[in-house]
Design an enzyme around this catalytic site. Structure first.
Site, PDB file in Angstrom:
ATOM      1  N   ARG A 176      -1.959 -10.750  13.453  1.00  0.00           N
ATOM      2  CA  ARG A 176      -2.177  -9.374  13.012  1.00  0.00           C
ATOM      3  C   ARG A 176      -3.078  -9.335  11.765  1.00  0.00           C
ATOM      4  O   ARG A 176      -3.959  -8.495  11.641  1.00  0.00           O
ATOM      5  CB  ARG A 176      -0.819  -8.719  12.719  1.00  0.00           C
ATOM      6  CG  ARG A 176      -0.869  -7.213  12.793  1.00  0.00           C
ATOM      7  CD  ARG A 176       0.402  -6.602  12.291  1.00  0.00           C
ATOM      8  NE  ARG A 176       1.558  -6.943  13.111  1.00  0.00           N
ATOM      9  CZ  ARG A 176       2.812  -6.880  12.686  1.00  0.00           C
ATOM     10  NH1 ARG A 176       3.075  -6.538  11.442  1.00  0.00           N
ATOM     11  NH2 ARG A 176       3.799  -7.180  13.486  1.00  0.00           N
ATOM     12  N   ARG A 190      12.783 -11.483  15.495  1.00  0.00           N
ATOM     13  CA  ARG A 190      12.025 -10.553  16.337  1.00  0.00           C
ATOM     14  C   ARG A 190      10.571 -11.023  16.434  1.00  0.00           C
ATOM     15  O   ARG A 190      10.054 -11.629  15.503  1.00  0.00           O
ATOM     16  CB  ARG A 190      12.038  -9.141  15.717  1.00  0.00           C
ATOM     17  CG  ARG A 190      13.424  -8.531  15.570  1.00  0.00           C
ATOM     18  CD  ARG A 190      13.319  -7.112  15.112  1.00  0.00           C
ATOM     19  NE  ARG A 190      12.131  -6.918  14.265  1.00  0.00           N
ATOM     20  CZ  ARG A 190      11.722  -5.772  13.800  1.00  0.00           C
ATOM     21  NH1 ARG A 190      12.383  -4.681  14.075  1.00  0.00           N
ATOM     22  NH2 ARG A 190      10.654  -5.680  13.038  1.00  0.00           N
ATOM     23  N   ARG A 236      12.235 -13.137   8.090  1.00  0.00           N
ATOM     24  CA  ARG A 236      13.315 -12.215   8.408  1.00  0.00           C
ATOM     25  C   ARG A 236      14.051 -12.585   9.700  1.00  0.00           C
ATOM     26  O   ARG A 236      13.436 -12.878  10.712  1.00  0.00           O
ATOM     27  CB  ARG A 236      12.740 -10.812   8.528  1.00  0.00           C
ATOM     28  CG  ARG A 236      13.758  -9.731   8.284  1.00  0.00           C
ATOM     29  CD  ARG A 236      13.090  -8.478   7.865  1.00  0.00           C
ATOM     30  NE  ARG A 236      12.248  -7.984   8.942  1.00  0.00           N
ATOM     31  CZ  ARG A 236      11.699  -6.772   8.940  1.00  0.00           C
ATOM     32  NH1 ARG A 236      11.898  -5.962   7.922  1.00  0.00           N
ATOM     33  NH2 ARG A 236      10.942  -6.386   9.930  1.00  0.00           N
ATOM     34  N   ARG A 288     -10.591   2.444   9.756  1.00  0.00           N
ATOM     35  CA  ARG A 288     -10.262   1.036   9.910  1.00  0.00           C
ATOM     36  C   ARG A 288     -11.489   0.199  10.245  1.00  0.00           C
ATOM     37  O   ARG A 288     -11.465  -1.021  10.153  1.00  0.00           O
ATOM     38  CB  ARG A 288      -9.253   0.855  11.045  1.00  0.00           C
ATOM     39  CG  ARG A 288      -7.831   1.087  10.622  1.00  0.00           C
ATOM     40  CD  ARG A 288      -6.901   0.648  11.740  1.00  0.00           C
ATOM     41  NE  ARG A 288      -5.596   1.262  11.588  1.00  0.00           N
ATOM     42  CZ  ARG A 288      -4.659   0.818  10.756  1.00  0.00           C
ATOM     43  NH1 ARG A 288      -4.884  -0.234  10.008  1.00  0.00           N
ATOM     44  NH2 ARG A 288      -3.501   1.424  10.668  1.00  0.00           N
ATOM     45  N   LYS A 312       0.821  -1.210   0.000  1.00  0.00           N
ATOM     46  CA  LYS A 312       0.000   0.000   0.000  1.00  0.00           C
ATOM     47  C   LYS A 312       0.864   1.273   0.000  1.00  0.00           C
ATOM     48  O   LYS A 312       0.569   2.230  -0.713  1.00  0.00           O
ATOM     49  CB  LYS A 312      -0.871  -0.045   1.259  1.00  0.00           C
ATOM     50  CG  LYS A 312      -2.018   0.887   1.303  1.00  0.00           C
ATOM     51  CD  LYS A 312      -3.017   0.403   2.344  1.00  0.00           C
ATOM     52  CE  LYS A 312      -2.384   0.151   3.703  1.00  0.00           C
ATOM     53  NZ  LYS A 312      -2.503   1.246   4.649  1.00  0.00           N
TER      54      LYS A 312
END
Ligand code: ZN
Length: 213
Positions: free
Chosen positions: A171, A160, A127, A88, A13
């Site tokens: 999420r 992380r 990652r 949202r 986005k």
């Protein structure tokens, strides 16, 4: 051109917003930025916002919409704007429509960047970060020469919390639950344009342009 962009984290986005901004010469209004600016400038609304943030509470919709309204009144928004990060939820969307209505403004299009969740999770979760120097590696895009060891300093690599599979899945799930009614709301208004967010950046962009013009 007045646009709202919708899409989960990692859907590209931000990149598309930047391209739209350049092509149409309209500013991007990020609610995060205007909240931070109001706090920094210590405006009346900013002081209120700060109190909510310091208490660890969500900033009420009314305050956010107030700031958006003020921002839209600025000269650079006369030709349009790109709203990013708000609304949202469906309630926020309805309030926004109402407020813009009092200003004689309508949103032209709501662009939804749709992505395949599995591909997104794979991209976002691979990652690994070096505990020593902070260098980042990626399981598929940028592998370290030795698994778990930094190419630069030999430090151990770790993942992380934000990069962990369960965090990302969680999420995306929250995002989906929140935005599904919002997407339905704009669809009913006939303003929703859905774009497949994956693939070449410029191909996605030409799709977006053909849908909004
Ligand atoms: Zn390192």
């Amino acid at each position: 051109m007045r646009l709202i962009l919708l899409g989960p984290p990692g859907a590209g986005k931000g990149t598309q917003a930047k391209l739209l901004k350049e092509k149409y010469g309209i500013p991007q209004i990020s609610t995060g930025d205007i909240l931070r600016k109001a706090v920094k400038d210590q405006t009346a609304v900013g002081i209120e916002v700060q109190a909510f943030m310091q208490a660890g509470n969500l900033v009420p919709d009314e305050l956010v919409i107030n700031l958006i309204k003020e921002r839209i009144k600025e000269g650079d928004c006369s030709g349009g704007f790109i709203l990013d990060g708000f609304p949202r939820t469906q309630i926020q969307a309805a309030k926004l429509t109402e407020t813009l209505g009092t200003m004689g403004i309508e949103i032209d299009a709501v662009v939804e960047f749709s992505v395949d969740n599995k591909a997104l999770v794979d991209r976002l979760t691979g990652r690994w970060t070096c505990t020593e120097c902070g260098e980042m590696f990626h399981e598929s895009a940028r592998k370290s020469r030795v698994d778990g060891i930094c190419d630069h300093c030999g430090g151990a690599l770790f993942q992380r919390d934000d990069d962990k599979r369960e965090t990302i899945i969680n999420r995306l799930e929250i995002y989906k639950q929140e935005t599904q009614p919002l997407i339905k709301y704009y669809k009913q208004q006939g303003r929703l344009k859905t774009v497949e967010g994956q693939g070449d950046v410029h191909e996605v962009f030409s799709q977006v342009c053909s849908l909004i013009t």
